[in-house]
Design an enzyme around this catalytic site. Structure first.
Site, PDB file in Angstrom:
ATOM      1  N   ALA A 157      11.858  31.347 -15.746  1.00 13.67           N
ATOM      2  CA  ALA A 157      12.394  31.447 -14.481  1.00 13.67           C
ATOM      3  C   ALA A 157      11.349  30.778 -13.357  1.00 13.67           C
ATOM      4  O   ALA A 157      11.890  30.682 -12.216  1.00 13.67           O
ATOM      5  CB  ALA A 157      12.743  32.788 -14.088  1.00 13.67           C
ATOM      6  N   ASP A 217      21.757  14.156 -21.621  1.00 14.58           N
ATOM      7  CA  ASP A 217      21.858  12.980 -22.175  1.00 14.58           C
ATOM      8  C   ASP A 217      23.246  12.349 -21.975  1.00 14.58           C
ATOM      9  O   ASP A 217      23.380  10.969 -22.026  1.00 14.58           O
ATOM     10  CB  ASP A 217      21.714  13.404 -23.896  1.00 14.58           C
ATOM     11  CG  ASP A 217      20.354  13.828 -24.137  1.00 14.58           C
ATOM     12  OD1 ASP A 217      19.304  13.333 -23.579  1.00 14.58           O
ATOM     13  OD2 ASP A 217      20.348  14.980 -24.934  1.00 14.58           O
ATOM     14  N   HIS A 277      18.712  16.627 -30.045  1.00 15.24           N
ATOM     15  CA  HIS A 277      18.323  16.267 -28.572  1.00 15.24           C
ATOM     16  C   HIS A 277      16.818  15.769 -29.074  1.00 15.24           C
ATOM     17  O   HIS A 277      15.734  16.534 -29.051  1.00 15.24           O
ATOM     18  CB  HIS A 277      18.013  17.592 -27.623  1.00 15.24           C
ATOM     19  CG  HIS A 277      17.403  17.197 -26.506  1.00 15.24           C
ATOM     20  ND1 HIS A 277      18.281  16.142 -25.593  1.00 15.24           N
ATOM     21  CD2 HIS A 277      16.344  17.290 -25.828  1.00 15.24           C
ATOM     22  CE1 HIS A 277      17.316  16.177 -24.296  1.00 15.24           C
ATOM     23  NE2 HIS A 277      16.350  17.013 -24.656  1.00 15.24           N
TER      24      HIS A 277
END
Length: 390
Positions: free
Chosen positions: A52, A199, A227
């Site tokens: 985060a 993508d 990926h």
């Protein structure tokens, strides 16, 4: 919205002054004003975000708080997960969120403990991952990150909502999602997804650019597989202004020889231009991914998402997290697109199988992280990490 709490049956980490930040926790109890919120607002949703304090989250958190992902009528609580090293940076993130006065943001918590951060989470956005170090083999990277996602999967299984939706962004995201899923048996396997939307967005833009149209004219764009550089941007089924991309562009050599590597190397090209990885566009694609999961897909269209391959209709082996064409129905549940709507020719099939083989090899390399013996990393040698995203 209810504050994070420990289950009465066992002692679990709970939020207190050390993990709650500022006005959200010390002086304000969101349960006190539930009746004062607009009547059209929904019940507060709790979103946990790992990594985060990183660059992607620096863009993403403010988009979430503004309602870009789940809607302008969806209040949220944010649970921010970092590390001991990033704890002060997390406090800085919380300060900026406070100063932004987002009406939809009802609560912020920060933690370095996954069991605290994932407690009662309705969404878990797993962005944090270890980057590849000098001389590190891909198999080493798989194992190193796999240990992180093993821990996080177990934490999700223990403390998150049993209908939590998990989006894995930290690379290698497909296999990290698989590890988390296998370590969280009480959560539906369908709820674990990995991000390939960036993508897809890149593919849409390049197809639009080549065809001389605006990118909103490009639909039915699929990223198949991993990926990685074995990913398959599908121009066979993509449509431009309602006709096939192959027909609209009419340049098969460009589609086969330039289009795919252009998508695969886009991250590296961006780094060469300004020295940073694609943080902002990744954050946008996470928001797109989330929005697509909860919003009915326009009729006839679909989107890309890496999901559990169990029971898929495309002949891809089960037990992988594999990117496929998905659409969300009126009930807010995603489903795989009917294969009758999709053409898989010899060219596409060969590419799909290559990415499937890679993911199968990666699974063999990490299966010890979820209690399956007999795996091997022998076939995980080729460097297929996307440039700029390692």
């Amino acid at each position: 919205a209810q504050r994070l709490r420990a289950a009465p049956s066992e002692a679990k980490p709970v939020y207190g002054q050390e993990t709650c930040y500022g006005i959200f926790c010390n002086t304000y109890d969101v349960s006190n004003d539930q009746e004062d919120m607009p009547p059209t607002w929904k019940k507060t949703v709790r979103i946990a975000v790992s990594g985060a304090a990183g660059q992607i989250s620096n863009h993403l958190l403010f988009m979430l708080a503004s309602g870009e992902a789940l809607g302008k009528d969806q209040p949220i609580a944010l649970n921010l997960l970092g590390s001991e090293r990033s704890k002060e940076a997390l406090e800085g993130v919380a300060m900026e969120l406070e100063d932004s006065l987002y009406p939809l943001l009802r609560e912020v918590n920060i933690s370095i403990d996954p069991e605290q951060a994932f407690l009662d989470a309705d969404w878990a956005l797993l962005i944090g991952a270890k980057p590849r170090g000098p001389g590190m083999e891909r198999s080493d990277l798989l194992d190193l990150n796999g240990q992180i996602f093993e821990t996080q999967g177990k934490a999700l299984d223990k403390v998150a909502s049993k209908d939590v939706k998990v989006v894995v962004v930290g690379n290698p995201c497909n296999t990290n999602a698989l590890i988390a899923m296998e370590n969280a048996p009480s959560i539906p396997r369908k709820n674990f997804t990995a991000l390939t939307r960036l993508d897809e967005n890149r593919a849409k833009y390049q197809l639009a650019l080549k065809a001389g149209v605006f990118y909103t004219s490009v639909t039915n764009t699929t990223i198949w597989g991993n990926h990685s550089t074995t990913q398959v941007p599908d121009f066979v089924n993509a449509r431009i202004k309602g006709v096939s991309a192959e027909q609209a562009i009419s340049n098969q050599e460009w589609l086969e020889e330039e289009f795919t590597p252009k998508i695969q190397t886009r991250g590296g090209a961006l780094i060469k231009k300004w020295g940073r990885s694609s943080a902002a566009s990744t954050a946008v694609s996470i928001v797109d991914h989330m929005r697509s999961m909860v919003t009915p897909t326009p009729e006839g269209d679909w989107y890309s998402m890496a999901v559990c391959s169990d029971g898929n209709p495309y002949g891809i082996q089960e037990g992988l997290i594999y990117s496929m064409p998905c659409r969300t129905n009126e009930e807010g549940e995603y489903e795989l697109v009917d294969p009758a709507e999709i053409e898989i020719n010899d060219y596409l099939r060969a590419k799909i199988q290559k990415s499937e083989e890679e993911l199968s090899n990666e699974r063999s390399c990490v299966q010890h992280l979820y209690g399956v013996a007999g795996g091997s990393c022998a076939n995980v040698q080729e460097d297929t990490m996307l440039p700029g995203e390692n």
